[in-house]
Design an enzyme around this catalytic site. Sequence first.
Site, PDB file in Angstrom:
ATOM      1  N   HIS A   1       0.813  -1.227   0.000  1.00  0.00           N
ATOM      2  CA  HIS A   1       0.000   0.000   0.000  1.00  0.00           C
ATOM      3  C   HIS A   1       0.851   1.283   0.000  1.00  0.00           C
ATOM      4  O   HIS A   1       0.672   2.174  -0.829  1.00  0.00           O
ATOM      5  CB  HIS A   1      -0.898   0.031   1.241  1.00  0.00           C
ATOM      6  CG  HIS A   1      -1.773  -1.153   1.400  1.00  0.00           C
ATOM      7  ND1 HIS A   1      -2.917  -1.342   0.670  1.00  0.00           N
ATOM      8  CD2 HIS A   1      -1.680  -2.233   2.230  1.00  0.00           C
ATOM      9  CE1 HIS A   1      -3.502  -2.476   1.045  1.00  0.00           C
ATOM     10  NE2 HIS A   1      -2.769  -3.031   1.975  1.00  0.00           N
TER      11      HIS A   1
HETATM   12  C1  BDR Z   1      -2.115   0.727   5.776  1.00  0.00           C
HETATM   13  O1  BDR Z   1      -2.182   0.195   7.103  1.00  0.00           O
HETATM   14  C2  BDR Z   1      -0.932  -0.309   7.475  1.00  0.00           C
HETATM   15  O2  BDR Z   1      -1.086  -1.591   8.011  1.00  0.00           O
HETATM   16  C3  BDR Z   1      -0.066  -0.325   6.250  1.00  0.00           C
HETATM   17  O3  BDR Z   1       1.281  -0.039   6.592  1.00  0.00           O
HETATM   18  C4  BDR Z   1      -0.652   0.756   5.397  1.00  0.00           C
HETATM   19  O4  BDR Z   1      -0.109   2.016   5.715  1.00  0.00           O
HETATM   20  C5  BDR Z   1      -2.990  -0.122   4.859  1.00  0.00           C
HETATM   21  O5  BDR Z   1      -4.312  -0.097   5.294  1.00  0.00           O
END
Ligand code: BDR
Length: 300
Positions: free
Chosen positions: A230
């Site tokens: 992400h």
């Molecule tokens: C986001 O939440 C975190 O777990 C990841 O690093 C990312 O920033 C995804 O939903």
Amino acid sequence: MSILIDADPGCDDALAILLALESGLDVVGLTTVAGNAPVEDTTHNTLAILEFLDYDLPVAQGADRPLIKRQDTAEFIHGENGIRGELPDPSSRTVDESAAEFIVERAREHGDLTIAALGPLTNLALALSIDPQLPKFIDRVLVMGGAVAHAGNRTPAAEANLHADPDAASRVLQSADPTFVPLDVTSQAILRPQRLELPATARGETIREWLTYYPEDSRKQFDYAGSPIHDAAVIAHLTDSVLTTERSYLQIETDDSPSRGALVSDEFGVASEPANASLATDIDEQRFRDALRGAIETTL
Ligand code: BDR
Ligand code: CA
């Protein structure tokens, strides 16, 4: 372009930092926040990632809890202490300033700072409250966060970063004209390790673990073809313009309801409100993969 990365590493944060540094972005410092793990762990991980990558940059530790809500972490996705792989015990230390103070200082020093926010938005909200003039010194704020048409990954309505601190996210939305990069696009930001020649070394194995960090049951639960990286989608937009964005009127649910932390976009303009932010609506997956693959190959 001077960039400050605010993060809660996190395997995808680690790859985002790798991408930023190995692509030659001018990263002026990093700030840490409680998110995937408590802030002591995300700070330790940030220092360790920098040493793993052989970069010496200032790191400021930030908020250890959301503005209002109880803290919630995600070690079940990212691994014990918030990260997978073998990392050195860092020998470097954080700077004395808090993350919020550091953001204000760096923004005023550079005058046109870009902020890549890869975790809950607590630090940025605190920075805005200690310096209401801050937006004048910021060129743009890109946020990995939200789920618009995509279902939430922390609650049915909310993505993890916005769910972790909706009050901070709403504060940032009110004054920083951010660009949100939601799950709708980041869920396609996948690079399978089979597409890379990762050496059978500790270094290669650590990167493989970052690329495949979602446990099998979570990957199946979300119906993902691999592990979405992400946070790296935000950085790949800075290096390779991989996102399509549009102006939109956005709101964040801060009420104590089942939708707390939801990002709501007025796609059809039915609220008759002027746009207050930008929203990423598409990602060029091939460009994303090429950018991340190139950065990983550089670091090996
Ligand atoms: C986001 O939440 C975190 O777990 C990841 O690093 C990312 O920033 C995804 O939903
Ligand atoms: Ca993150």
